[in-house]
Design an enzyme around this catalytic site. Structure first.
Site: not given
Ligand code: GLN
Length: 540
Positions: A187, A380, A404, A506, A508
């Site tokens: 459509k 990390c 932390e 990091h 990545e």
């Protein structure tokens, strides 16, 4: 003078506009032109840094420490260029700049308005990246869909850029062509409406990119050309492909790169398109199978760890392996079921995370990987967890933790940057973006990178506590990467283990399909070895 390509979307969001934009960037680069990319996000957060991954997927970090939209990851992977903070601009950033200027009296008593003050601020962001990057092409994607209230100032700004430089601007509009449920009938009506909407803002698209689940039929092309007043070659199908890196090839096969160049009265300078095609061919011929577990806390949303998944898969292709990455919710991993859950995988990754939820399961995961010689890459938070696990189970510091998760801990293995001092500044901000790191010779890291000095991107608040360094070293841990200026531990490894590496940064974000990151290549190689050994054991 730079050429500007603006990418908008219609009908619905989430149809891969970022991938289309990145693919156009790749094609222009492969035709010999330099490319810089930018994304505008219409939401009011100043940047996505404060958003949960569940809201907006991964936060991608640029070399200059920008916390940005995940589309920038696609852009960097497709065009293989490092982008900057100015490549990711939200309405929040635009408005906060305008309000700051208003408070400083920069508008000289004028009434401050969306047009021209907000639109000027947006245009300034476009012109300034053109100037800073010096690139031949600036590709700017406008987030959301045309017609959204929030994105109107951006649409108006790009209209103005066109009226200021009509010969140097192109509008590329991506739309969904849906089918009626239960039929194959495509459509075009929503696309026609989206065209009308754009026209009502004074923008006439030069290219239509059609996303559909079924092949686009000739009558659909004809309708779009007729209703949207476009030549046939300006309407391009973006079919669903197995490998996202094939999208530039799909566009090229339909002549999109040449159509864009002709629009700007340009020609191919150097044709490198065959290199990308060759890369995709080799990826598709990968035969080995590998399965990697990604144990994290935001696993309910596929996009939370997008760059990690891409980096592992790309590294796999380069060694001829198809890697299947399975998300495992770290909250489900316990001491009693770790083996049952994790033994199906050839390698394990713990990616970045914030806060204490799910960290107990991460510690169990590290223990399993370390004790069972399963290849492990900790990113990390994944490195910090590895340090805590080693402290507890190898060094015997039972209450070892991170400030932390436990601000009162007596043994903060992971601490604030200034954690060695008495007065801890809890308001410390994140360490963001590029940091230098020196690798120690004769370590796995040094061998993987093949160089002594590296630069990696960071996004974290806490650090390894150097008070414990010697104890770690006495127990077989090697600190193979160090940020020398502040003596920060960036990479840890266990030489006795087949592949156990933790990185405070990091990796990545710097991995590319055509140049996968060495820490991921190392992981997939070790995982393949692990797979072969386990199947040899089983067949005995
Ligand atoms: N939460 C940890 C820190 O702030 C790790 C952050 C991360 O994994 N990106 O140091």
């Amino acid at each position: 003078m730079a050429k500007f390509i603006f990418v908008t979307g219609g009908v619905v969001s989430g149809i891969g506009k970022g991938i289309s934009a990145g693919s156009v960037g790749r094609l222009l680069k492969d035709n010999g032109y330099s490319v810089f990319m930018q994304k505008f996000d219409p939401y009011l957060n100043v940047d996505p840094g404060t958003m949960s991954p569940y809201q907006h997927g991964e936060v991608f970090v640029t070399r200059d420490g920008g916390e940005t939209d995940l589309d920038l990851g696609h852009y960097e992977r497709f065009i293989d260029e490092e982008l900057t903070k100015n490549s990711s601009v939200t309405s929040g950033r635009i408005y906060s700049n305008v309000i700051r200027k208003e408070r400083a009296g920069d508008y000289e008593g004028k009434t401050v308005q969306v047009i021209p003050h907000v639109t000027n601020e947006i245009k300034e962001k476009i012109y300034s990246v053109a100037e800073e990057s010096g690139a031949d092409f600036i590709i700017t994607e406008i987030g959301g869909t045309v017609g959204d209230i929030e994105s109107q100032p951006f649409i108006e700004a790009i209209r103005q850029i066109h009226s200021e430089n009509s010969d140097d601007v192109m509008f590329l509009h991506t739309v969904l062509i849906p089918t009626i449920p239960g039929t194959d009938e495509l459509k075009t009506k929503p696309a026609q409406h989206s065209f009308k909407e754009l026209m009502s803002y004074g923008i006439k698209p030069d290219v239509f990119i059609l996303r559909a689940d079924h092949p686009i039929t000739e009558d659909v092309y004809e309708k779009i050309c007729l209703f949207c007043d476009l030549p046939r070659e300006a309407v391009v199908e973006s079919k669903t492909v197995d490998l996202i890196y094939e999208v530039p090839l799909v566009f090229k096969a339909q002549g999109l790169d040449q159509y864009i160049l002709r629009h700007f009265h340009l020609k191919t300078r150097e044709d490198h398109t065959a290199d990308w095609a060759k890369m995709c061919e080799s990826f598709k011929s990968a035969k080995e199978k590998l399965s990697i577990a990604l144990v994290g806390k935001y696993t309910a949303l596929g996009d939370s760890y997008l760059s990690v998944v891409e980096a592992v898969r790309d590294a796999g292709y380069h060694i001829g392996a198809n890697v299947e990455v399975s998300y495992i919710d770290s909250e489900t991993v316990k001491a009693k079921n770790a083996k049952e859950i994790l033994s199906a995988y050839d390698g394990i990754i713990i990616p970045g995370a914030f806060g204490s939820r799910g960290t107990d399961g991460m510690i169990e995961t590290v223990r399993y990987a370390r004790e069972n010689n399963v290849p492990y890459l900790g990113i990390c938070m994944g490195m910090q967890i590895a340090c805590i696990e080693i402290a507890r189970d190898v060094l015997g510091i039972r209450d070892a933790s991170s400030l932390e998760f436990d601000p009162e801990t007596k043994n903060p293995i992971i601490t604030f940057l200034d954690g060695q001092s008495e007065n801890i500044d809890r308001g410390g901000t994140l360490r963001l973006g590029n940091n230098d790191c020196a690798l120690t010779e004769n370590t796995l890291a040094h061998q993987l990178y093949g160089q002594k000095n590296i630069v990696e991107r960071h996004r974290h608040r806490y650090e390894f506590n150097n008070k414990y360094k010697e104890m770690f070293e006495q127990n077989g841990v090697v600190f193979s990467g160090i940020q020398l200026a502040k003596n920060l531990m960036e990479i840890i490894e266990i030489p006795k283990h087949p592949y156990f590496i933790g990185a405070q940064f990091h990796p990545e974000f710097k991995s590319r399909p055509n140049a996968p990151h060495p820490l991921f290549t190392g992981l997939v190689r070790a995982s393949l070895e692990n797979r072969k050994q386990s199947s040899a054991k089983k067949s005995k």
